[in-house]
Motif scaffolding. Structure first.
Motif, PDB file in Angstrom:
ATOM      1  N   ASP A 136       0.898  -1.411  -0.060  1.00 58.40           N
ATOM      2  CA  ASP A 136       0.077  -0.013  -0.153  1.00 58.40           C
ATOM      3  C   ASP A 136       0.853   1.100   0.187  1.00 58.40           C
ATOM      4  O   ASP A 136       2.021   1.340   0.818  1.00 58.40           O
ATOM      5  CB  ASP A 136      -0.864   0.084   1.468  1.00 58.40           C
ATOM      6  CG  ASP A 136      -1.694  -0.892   1.408  1.00 58.40           C
ATOM      7  OD1 ASP A 136      -2.133  -1.469   0.321  1.00 58.40           O
ATOM      8  OD2 ASP A 136      -2.562  -1.384   2.305  1.00 58.40           O
ATOM      9  N   HIS A 137       0.377   2.198  -0.665  1.00 58.66           N
ATOM     10  CA  HIS A 137       0.962   3.657  -0.629  1.00 58.66           C
ATOM     11  C   HIS A 137       2.430   3.825  -0.868  1.00 58.66           C
ATOM     12  O   HIS A 137       3.326   4.088  -0.387  1.00 58.66           O
ATOM     13  CB  HIS A 137       0.783   4.383   0.969  1.00 58.66           C
ATOM     14  CG  HIS A 137       0.936   5.747   1.057  1.00 58.66           C
ATOM     15  ND1 HIS A 137       1.757   6.444   1.734  1.00 58.66           N
ATOM     16  CD2 HIS A 137       0.714   6.646   0.073  1.00 58.66           C
ATOM     17  CE1 HIS A 137       1.596   7.871   1.561  1.00 58.66           C
ATOM     18  NE2 HIS A 137       1.103   7.790   0.415  1.00 58.66           N
TER      19      HIS A 137
ATOM     20  N   THR B  66       8.563   7.853   0.165  1.00 54.41           N
ATOM     21  CA  THR B  66       7.865   7.535   1.463  1.00 54.41           C
ATOM     22  C   THR B  66       8.758   6.321   2.264  1.00 54.41           C
ATOM     23  O   THR B  66       9.621   5.776   1.730  1.00 54.41           O
ATOM     24  CB  THR B  66       6.450   6.949   1.138  1.00 54.41           C
ATOM     25  OG1 THR B  66       6.532   5.689   0.221  1.00 54.41           O
ATOM     26  CG2 THR B  66       5.623   7.905   0.368  1.00 54.41           C
TER      27      THR B  66
ATOM     28  N   PRO C 280      -0.544   3.617  -5.286  1.00 51.81           N
ATOM     29  CA  PRO C 280      -0.180   5.012  -4.541  1.00 51.81           C
ATOM     30  C   PRO C 280      -1.272   5.478  -3.390  1.00 51.81           C
ATOM     31  O   PRO C 280      -1.104   6.362  -2.912  1.00 51.81           O
ATOM     32  CB  PRO C 280      -0.328   5.826  -5.790  1.00 51.81           C
ATOM     33  CG  PRO C 280      -1.366   5.378  -6.812  1.00 51.81           C
ATOM     34  CD  PRO C 280      -1.317   3.906  -6.611  1.00 51.81           C
ATOM     35  N   TYR C 281      -2.215   4.586  -3.138  1.00 51.46           N
ATOM     36  CA  TYR C 281      -3.238   5.244  -2.488  1.00 51.46           C
ATOM     37  C   TYR C 281      -2.927   4.783  -0.982  1.00 51.46           C
ATOM     38  O   TYR C 281      -2.449   4.085  -0.571  1.00 51.46           O
ATOM     39  CB  TYR C 281      -4.741   4.282  -2.740  1.00 51.46           C
ATOM     40  CG  TYR C 281      -4.979   4.085  -4.266  1.00 51.46           C
ATOM     41  CD1 TYR C 281      -5.136   5.163  -4.883  1.00 51.46           C
ATOM     42  CD2 TYR C 281      -4.666   2.992  -4.872  1.00 51.46           C
ATOM     43  CE1 TYR C 281      -5.131   5.373  -6.524  1.00 51.46           C
ATOM     44  CE2 TYR C 281      -4.931   3.007  -6.316  1.00 51.46           C
ATOM     45  CZ  TYR C 281      -5.318   4.270  -7.159  1.00 51.46           C
ATOM     46  OH  TYR C 281      -5.220   4.075  -8.299  1.00 51.46           O
ATOM     47  N   VAL C 282      -3.425   5.570  -0.048  1.00 47.07           N
ATOM     48  CA  VAL C 282      -3.375   5.670   1.395  1.00 47.07           C
ATOM     49  C   VAL C 282      -3.697   4.154   1.857  1.00 47.07           C
ATOM     50  O   VAL C 282      -3.029   3.789   2.708  1.00 47.07           O
ATOM     51  CB  VAL C 282      -4.091   6.955   1.928  1.00 47.07           C
ATOM     52  CG1 VAL C 282      -4.018   6.448   3.520  1.00 47.07           C
ATOM     53  CG2 VAL C 282      -3.704   8.358   1.577  1.00 47.07           C
ATOM     54  N   ASP C 283      -4.871   3.771   1.476  1.00 48.18           N
ATOM     55  CA  ASP C 283      -5.366   2.471   1.715  1.00 48.18           C
ATOM     56  C   ASP C 283      -5.895   1.919   0.572  1.00 48.18           C
ATOM     57  O   ASP C 283      -6.339   2.599  -0.291  1.00 48.18           O
ATOM     58  CB  ASP C 283      -6.524   2.725   2.903  1.00 48.18           C
ATOM     59  CG  ASP C 283      -6.713   1.530   3.465  1.00 48.18           C
ATOM     60  OD1 ASP C 283      -7.672   0.599   3.266  1.00 48.18           O
ATOM     61  OD2 ASP C 283      -6.416   1.145   4.619  1.00 48.18           O
TER      62      ASP C 283
END
Length: 250
Positions: free
Chosen positions: A136-137, A142, A165-168
């Protein structure tokens, strides 16, 4: 023939003569075309097209692959597909579950990626025991990117680590499925999932509320078309990677 309609439980065809006058007749026998008697029946092309479309859809899995009718689940192979959490696993199962069972690939939970390098060493991947990891993410700069960069060096030939690329993973569901044009931006300091539930007007006081919210979101996913392309590309590539040269355990 100007139109056909259903009236009083019967199909009626409206015919127009050379003077432009129309008159309705019940479909069936009693008509002549080019001097020969004919029986008129309702046009079934739309219904037939609908049936054909339904059959075509039924011949595909949720991932868009050709369904293998009646195929039993294959004995588990040595390779594995690892995902970060339960929600990721449930989404992968819903869309790719049929394909994974045919291929004999088991999905396992990582419970986060902080110790990813250690997990890879413990799994000890080989050419016939490959390891695919969905993160995830996974965005440049990061913490996740730094962890993946280090972990990728452990067994580079037999491990493929990809992400989205999503936060969740919730965010990989197209927002239109929830009636949004885009997923809302949740302010820093607010739990992302709690913030999303608040935006939807759903309960979010407990972990049970969050779990129920995910079930509702997952319930909106019908096929791969309801997911964002970035997630689709990563999962498809990982499945291809772990199913090359695999042999069943036994």
């Amino acid at each position: 023939m100007v139109r056909v309609e259903k009236a009083g439980g019967v199909h009626v065809v409206h015919l127009e003569d050379r003077r432009g006058r129309t008159r309705g007749f019940e479909l069936g026998p009693g008509f002549w075309v080019d001097g020969r008697p004919v029986t008129l029946v309702p046009d079934r092309s739309a219904a037939n097209a609908s049936v054909a479309a339904a059959r075509a859809a039924a011949s595909r899995t949720a991932s868009g692959s050709v369904a293998v009718a009646g195929a039993p689940a294959r004995v588990a192979t040595g390779s594995r597909l690892f995902v970060e959490g339960r929600h990721d696993a449930e989404l992968v199962e819903k869309v790719w579950g049929d394909d994974l069972r045919v291929e004999g690939v088991v999905v396992e939970l990582l419970d986060g990626v902080d110790d990813l390098a250690a997990v890879i060493r413990d799994f000890a991947p080989t050419a016939d025991r490959r390891m695919g990891v969905l993160v995830d993410h996974l965005v440049p700069g990061t913490k996740e990117a730094r962890i993946v960069d280090a972990a990728s060096r452990v067994a580079p030939q037999h491990v493929r680590i990809l992400g989205h690329p999503y936060v969740d993973v919730w965010q990989s569901v197209k927002p239109a499925r929830l009636g949004w044009e885009r997923w809302p931006v949740i302010p820093r300091g607010t739990s992302w999932k709690h913030g999303i539930c608040a935006e939807l007007g759903w309960p979010h006081a407990s972990q049970a509320d969050i779990a129920h919210a995910w079930k509702r979101i997952l319930g909106t996913v019908r096929t791969y078309a309801d997911l964002e392309p970035t997630l689709l590309a990563s999962v498809e590539e990982l499945i291809d990677f772990v199913t090359v040269g695999d042999q069943p355990l036994g």
